[in-house]
Design an enzyme around this catalytic site. Structure first.
Site, PDB file in Angstrom:
ATOM      1  CG  HIS A  89      -2.103   0.893   1.076  1.00  0.00           C
ATOM      2  ND1 HIS A  89      -3.362   0.502   1.443  1.00  0.00           N
ATOM      3  CD2 HIS A  89      -2.229   2.150   0.604  1.00  0.00           C
ATOM      4  CE1 HIS A  89      -4.213   1.469   1.207  1.00  0.00           C
ATOM      5  NE2 HIS A  89      -3.539   2.500   0.698  1.00  0.00           N
ATOM      6  CB  VAL A  90       1.905   3.534  -2.781  1.00  0.00           C
ATOM      7  CG1 VAL A  90       0.578   4.163  -3.199  1.00  0.00           C
ATOM      8  CG2 VAL A  90       3.050   4.481  -3.020  1.00  0.00           C
ATOM      9  CG  HIS A  91       2.925   4.619   3.057  1.00  0.00           C
ATOM     10  ND1 HIS A  91       3.068   3.294   2.684  1.00  0.00           N
ATOM     11  CD2 HIS A  91       3.919   4.873   3.930  1.00  0.00           C
ATOM     12  CE1 HIS A  91       4.094   2.775   3.322  1.00  0.00           C
ATOM     13  NE2 HIS A  91       4.650   3.717   4.082  1.00  0.00           N
ATOM     14  CB  ILE A  92       3.495  10.503   0.732  1.00  0.00           C
ATOM     15  CG1 ILE A  92       3.271  10.159  -0.736  1.00  0.00           C
ATOM     16  CG2 ILE A  92       4.494  11.659   0.880  1.00  0.00           C
ATOM     17  CD1 ILE A  92       2.591  11.254  -1.542  1.00  0.00           C
TER      18      ILE A  92
END
Length: 158
Positions: free
Chosen positions: A110-113
């Protein structure tokens, strides 16, 4: 880092998805929600007010997001940056996006910044000698401060 290395690849459920589905923002440390994104405190922060912004849709990389989702994600990053600047007055920020385990992604599915506020002199001997980072503010207090700051920002809804 030892925690990240220990759990990398072993997390059975996605806490971003869990937080997005659940309306218990306080217990999930969610500071902001939009149509396509969610912002929550990192419970293993590098610094005070370390926030992660993720799309609600479970994807491993940003190129899989629609234009609407991508724009929304960056708008939420801006809202969180403004709130942290207003409430904590950092000297700067580290923004990070790790795609894939080799790039350092602790939660690679789950991509996140990451938004990490930085202050002059915020590094000291503790991480070197004790392999520990001192975070002087309780997560509950950080959550309360950021929620209040975000609510006071007068922006058009995302």
């Amino acid at each position: 880092m030892s925690y990240i290395e220990k759990i990398a690849g072993k997390v059975s459920r996605c806490f971003f998805c869990e937080a997005a589905k659940n309306n218990d923002d306080k217990n999930n440390y969610v500071v902001y929600r939009s149509k396509y994104s969610i912002a929550l405190l990192n419970i293993y922060p590098y610094n005070n007010a370390h926030v992660m912004v993720a799309p609600i849709r479970h994807v491993p990389s940003i190129e899989l997001l629609t234009d609407e989702e991508l724009l929304d994600l960056m708008k939420v990053v801006n809202i969180v940056l403004k709130a942290i600047r207003m409430e904590y007055k950092p000297d700067g920020f580290n923004l990070g996006l790790n795609i894939g385990r080799t790039a350092g992604a602790g939660i690679e599915s789950h991509v996140h910044i990451h938004i990490v506020p930085r202050w002059a002199g915020d590094t000291n001997f503790m991480p070197v000698l004790a392999k520990t980072k001192v975070i002087p503010e309780d997560l509950e207090k950080t959550w309360e401060r950021l929620k209040k700051a975000i609510q006071s920002i007068s922006l058009t809804p995302v």
